[in-house]
Each structure stands twice: as structure tokens, then as C-alpha cells.
Design an enzyme around this catalytic site. Structure first.
Site, PDB file in Angstrom:
ATOM      1  N   ASP A 210       0.793  -1.219   0.099  1.00  0.00           N
ATOM      2  CA  ASP A 210      -0.070   0.108   0.108  1.00  0.00           C
ATOM      3  C   ASP A 210       0.897   1.131   0.148  1.00  0.00           C
ATOM      4  OD1 ASP A 210       0.131   1.001   3.068  1.00  0.00           O
ATOM      5  OD2 ASP A 210       0.031  -1.101   3.208  1.00  0.00           O
ATOM      6  N   ASP A 212       0.480   3.666   2.272  1.00  0.00           N
ATOM      7  CA  ASP A 212       0.453   4.217   3.670  1.00  0.00           C
ATOM      8  C   ASP A 212      -1.022   5.233   3.647  1.00  0.00           C
ATOM      9  OD1 ASP A 212       1.577   3.673   6.215  1.00  0.00           O
ATOM     10  OD2 ASP A 212       2.016   5.998   6.286  1.00  0.00           O
TER      11      ASP A 212
END
Length: 292
Positions: A210, A212
Site C-alpha cells: 500500500d 500508507d
């Protein structure tokens, strides 16, 4: 020359590798408590292998409660020479996208609730972690990733946070913009420091799941999305790990970067002032220097 034994610390999906011979789960006792799980040992392409589920099978342990000292001691105790850490992480860089891998070469340690050293009162040691990963082992991981067609980034700074919560938006922006971190995770510290204390070569393969919370187009971290990306990454990671025995070989010399001599001048406590109980616990980790 001595036998190579590759130790892999990571998720359970890594251990389903075709061709692993004489596979056996073994409980390893350590003076630092129980490791996260039993260790799966076997032989792959003529090279000894050991696999340790960092969070335990079924993901029982949080990043804070992983028994890092017991894990590293257990691997050293059974003969591991080279440790490959495989872990999920978030990215602070647009070009380091979900699904990419990063061969980490630096860390910022923001953990605070973990035992970070094998040494202490009664046997004090100070080691250098200026260069916390082994260049030789990291290069092998980079080559293995490229051989598998993985999009991989050579070098990156890993921000180790305590967790288990993900970052606030303010923290994410600070780590990215002010501190210059590239990826963020919860498990590589104190693991890397302990591996250095145990005189083990250590390399970190960070699998991006991802962006973040800093990324304006991706919102807050979504565990469901992370798991989906993680499943795809696990398949890539198995391919990377399966390539390592051929690259590293069944025999190895001493590490040219000094990883396996990290304690040579590190212990400061005079022999007659050392705590016998602590010294006994250090038999696997530091026996090379304590027993001479």
C-alpha cells in the site's frame, strides 16, 4: 569454507516451495523463550534451508510480541548462516508501487516496546549497525527478484514503527517528507540488530502492499486491500526464495563485509566481571568470542 544454511523469516505462504527435500518441522529451545513457531528445515537445490513464521502459523503474534531474540537465537543455534527477512510494508514513494519489492539497506528504528539486544548488565557489548544489512546477501536477493521478473528497487530506508496501528496522516507525511524514509513496516527492528549481534548475514526484502496514508489518491490504509496485494506478493516471494540456493551455493567463505565477525571487538565487560548466567544464555549467539 562452511556449509551455507539459508534462514527465511516471513509469512506462512513462503514455505510452500516445490522441491524442498526432507522437510521437517522442528521445535527449537532457546534461553530467550519460545520462538514464534517451530522451524521448517529441508534442502533445496543442495542447500540447507530453514523457514520460521515470524508471527506464528495462523498469525498469532502482533509485531510487538514477536519473540525476536528467541527467533534469531533459534536460527543461529541450528546452523543458519544467512537470514532473509521477507515482510510486508507501506510505501512513501510514488515510484515504489504496491506489488513492488524493495531490497532495504537502511533503517530508522521507532519501536519502543521490544527487547533490542542479547547483551546487557553483566555482559555489555556495542556493535555497529551503520550498514545494517549484508551487501552480499542483499545483492543475491536483488538478482533473485530480477530473475523472477519482479519489479524490485535496489536500496531503500525502512521506517520501523511499533504498531499495531498504522500511521496517522501527520506521521506518514513526516516520515516521507522530513525523514526521507522510503517504506514503513513493523517487524524488521530489532530483528536486523539482533541478527548483527548474532553474527549472521541479514538481508531485508520488503514487499509493498500500500501507499500508507500520505497518498492523496489512496486514502487511509485498508487491511482488505493489503491482504489482496499480500497474496500476490507471496507468490513472487516464493519464486525469489527458491532462486537463492543456486545463487548462494552450498558452501560459503567468511563474509567479506564482516557480518560474521561483528562481535570481534564489541564486548567490553572484562571476563572476570561477566555474569555467568547471561554468558550461558549467549552460548549460540556469542560463543565464538566468549569461549576463546
Amino acid at each position: 569454507m562452511r556449509d551455507t544454511m539459508i534462514g527465511v523469516i516471513g509469512g506462512s505462504g513462503l514455505y510452500e516451495i516445490d522441491g524442498l527435500e526432507n522437510a521437517e518441522w522442528t521445535r527449537v529451545e532457546t534461553p530467550w523463550g519460545e520462538p514464534s513457531d517451530a522451524v521448517l528445515t529441508g534442502i533445496l537445490d543442495g542447500v540447507k534451508m530453514a523457514f520460521l513464521p515470524r508471527h506464528g502459523r495462523g498469525h498469532r503474534l502482533s509485531p510487538t510480541t514477536v519473540p525476536y531474540r528467541a527467533n534469531i537465537d533459534a536460527l543461529k543455534r541450528i546452523g543458519v548462516t544467512d537470514v532473509i527477512s521477507v515482510s510486508a510494508c507501506g510505501s512513501f514513494r510514488e515510484e515504489m508501487a504496491p506489488g513492488d519489492f524493495v531490497i532495504v539497506d537502511q533503517f530508522i528504528d521507532r519501536t519502543f516496546a521490544r527487547e533490542k539486544s542479547f547483551f546487557g548488565t553483566g555482559c555489555v557489548a556495542h556493535i555497529s549497525v551503520a550498514l545494517p544489512t549484508c551487501p552480499r546477501l542483499s545483492a543475491a536477493c536483488l538478482t533473485a527478484a530480477k530473475d523472477q521478473g519482479i519489479t524490485v528497487h535496489d536500496g531503500g530506508t525502512y521506517l520501523a514503527m511499533e504498531g499495531p496501528q498504522f500511521s496517522t496522516l501527520a506521521e506518514s507525511k513526516m516520515y516521507r517528507e522530513s525523514w526521507g524514509a522510503d517504506v514503513i513496516g513493523m517487524t524488521n527492528m530489532p530483528e536486523a540488530k539482533l541478527a548483527r549481534e548474532a553474527e549472521l548475514c541479514y538481508a531485508s526484502v520488503a514487499m509493498i502492499t500500500d501507499y500508507d496514508s500520505w497518498h492523496p489518491d489512496h486514502g487511509e490504509v485498508d487491511v482488505t486491500q493489503i491482504i489482496q496485494t499480500l497474496m500476490g506478493n507471496a507468490t513472487k516471494a516464493r519464486g525469489l526464495v527458491a532462486r537463492l540456493p543456486v545463487l548462494l551455493g552450498a558452501q560459503r567463505d567468511d563474509c567479506e563485509h564482516g557480518c560474521d565477525k561483528a562481535l570481534e571487538y564489541a564486548i567490553l565487560t572484562a571476563p572476570d566481571a561477566r555474569d555467568p548466567a547471561l554468558v550461558a544464555k549467549l552460548d549460540a549467539v556469542a560463543g565464538r568470542v566468549l569461549n576463546r
